[in-house]
Design an enzyme around this catalytic site. Structure first.
Site, PDB file in Angstrom:
ATOM      1  CG  ASP A   1       9.410   6.573 -26.240  1.00  0.00           C
ATOM      2  OD1 ASP A   1       9.875   5.606 -25.608  1.00  0.00           O
ATOM      3  OD2 ASP A   1       9.300   7.707 -25.749  1.00  0.00           O
TER       4      ASP A   1
ATOM      5  CG  ASN B   1       9.472  18.964 -23.420  1.00  0.00           C
ATOM      6  OD1 ASN B   1       9.149  17.846 -23.012  1.00  0.00           O
ATOM      7  ND2 ASN B   1       9.703  19.215 -24.695  1.00  0.00           N
TER       8      ASN B   1
ATOM      9  CG  HIS C   1       8.754  14.499 -23.835  1.00  0.00           C
ATOM     10  ND1 HIS C   1       9.954  15.155 -23.945  1.00  0.00           N
ATOM     11  CD2 HIS C   1       9.040  13.340 -23.193  1.00  0.00           C
ATOM     12  CE1 HIS C   1      10.908  14.423 -23.389  1.00  0.00           C
ATOM     13  NE2 HIS C   1      10.379  13.319 -22.919  1.00  0.00           N
TER      14      HIS C   1
ATOM     15  CD  GLU D   1       9.469  16.677 -27.736  1.00  0.00           C
ATOM     16  OE1 GLU D   1       9.072  17.117 -26.630  1.00  0.00           O
ATOM     17  OE2 GLU D   1      10.650  16.382 -27.961  1.00  0.00           O
TER      18      GLU D   1
HETATM   19  C1  GLP Z   1      12.167  10.114 -22.298  1.00  0.00           C
HETATM   20  C2  GLP Z   1      11.057   9.186 -22.774  1.00  0.00           C
HETATM   21  C3  GLP Z   1       9.779   9.350 -22.000  1.00  0.00           C
HETATM   22  C4  GLP Z   1      10.052   9.450 -20.514  1.00  0.00           C
HETATM   23  C5  GLP Z   1      10.911  10.655 -20.258  1.00  0.00           C
HETATM   24  C6  GLP Z   1      11.216  10.872 -18.790  1.00  0.00           C
HETATM   25  O1  GLP Z   1      12.348  11.239 -23.076  1.00  0.00           O
HETATM   26  N1  GLP Z   1      10.777   9.326 -24.161  1.00  0.00           N
HETATM   27  O2  GLP Z   1       8.918   8.262 -22.288  1.00  0.00           O
HETATM   28  O3  GLP Z   1       8.839   9.566 -19.824  1.00  0.00           O
HETATM   29  O4  GLP Z   1      12.112  10.521 -20.957  1.00  0.00           O
HETATM   30  O5  GLP Z   1      12.341  10.159 -18.397  1.00  0.00           O
HETATM   31  P1  GLP Z   1      12.934  10.124 -16.945  1.00  0.00           P
HETATM   32  O6  GLP Z   1      12.120   9.113 -16.213  1.00  0.00           O
HETATM   33  O7  GLP Z   1      14.354   9.660 -17.126  1.00  0.00           O
HETATM   34  O8  GLP Z   1      12.813  11.470 -16.378  1.00  0.00           O
END
Ligand code: GLP
Length: 231
Positions: A63, A131, A133, A138
């Site tokens: 993404d 949340n 996602h 989402e």
């Molecule tokens: C972001 C990304 C996700 C990722 C998530 C968790 O929002 N779009 O792909 O899994 O954060 O990130 P973290 O590993 O920093 O908790």
């Protein structure tokens, strides 16, 4: 789903690095799927510490923020250059949705076509948002979704805002692989660490529905969960 229970995030990230290296080395002609965020940073550092050198020549990012400059430190493409390409001396290409060849209205469709043409991915690294996602799918995302532009939910904006020096510059939209796009990978390595993620994980596993994007992936035969949580 295969479950690897670990004692800490660090142990889980080291295990993910080992699994990622083994799987991708076994299928050097297949691209891989890369994720970003704090969880993945530890995986990429472990790969670098182990002296891992990628044999694959293409990688697909999960993404990206919509409309963000690739030069911004907050761009996921930029993050992958700093945390993956440079430390691992990766000579291939990272395909980032919404950037380069995939900018513009046709970008999401062209990104899908590139995955179809070069894929299947041998392995996709995945994290989860507080949340629930997955990538930027989402809660409420269709389980059949493809790469597309999405609006970020308020909880996601709130939790990711901390990474932006200027909060006003945080995009409120993103381009994300869809849940069905992600499912095309042969193996899915899902990393979930820390109490803040416990509810998202347990809801998806114990009470799955469209409000839990992870539920879309639970019947994937190659799904492996690495977690320090009991759910
Ligand atoms: C972001 C990304 C996700 C990722 C998530 C968790 O929002 N779009 O792909 O899994 O954060 O990130 P973290 O590993 O920093 O908790």
């Amino acid at each position: 789903m295969k479950i690897h229970r670990v004692k800490s995030a660090g142990q889980g990230q080291a295990l993910a690095a080992e699994l990622f290296a083994g799987i991708s080395d076994e299928s050097p002609d297949c691209p891989v799927g890369l994720a970003t965020g704090g969880t993945m940073s530890g995986v990429y550092s472990a790969l670098a510490t182990n002296g891992f050198r990628p044999k694959f020549s293409d990688a697909f990012a999960l993404d990206e923020y919509q409309g963000i400059s690739p030069a911004s430190e907050n761009s996921y493409g930029n993050e992958l250059t700093r945390k993956f390409t440079e430390p691992l001396n990766f000579q291939g290409k990272i395909h980032v949705p919404g950037q380069g060849d995939y900018a513009g209205e046709q970008g999401p469709e062209e990104f899908e076509q590139a995955i179809t043409k070069l894929g299947p991915l041998s392995v996709q690294l995945l994290g989860i948002g507080v949340n629930g996602h997955i990538a930027f799918n989402e809660p409420g995302s269709s389980f059949n979704s493809k790469t597309r532009v999405v609006k970020l939910h308020q909880e996601t904006i709130k939790s990711n805002l901390v990474y932006f020096d200027d909060p006003a510059s945080m995009p409120t939209k993103a381009v994300t692989q869809g849940l069905s796009t992600i499912k095309q990978a042969s193996k899915l390595l899902l990393l979930v660490f820390g109490e803040a993620k416990a509810f998202a994980l347990s809801k998806a596993i114990n009470n799955p529905d469209e409000s839990t994007p992870l539920a879309a992936l639970l019947d994937h035969p190659g799904l492996e969960l690495i977690t320090d949580l009991n759910y």
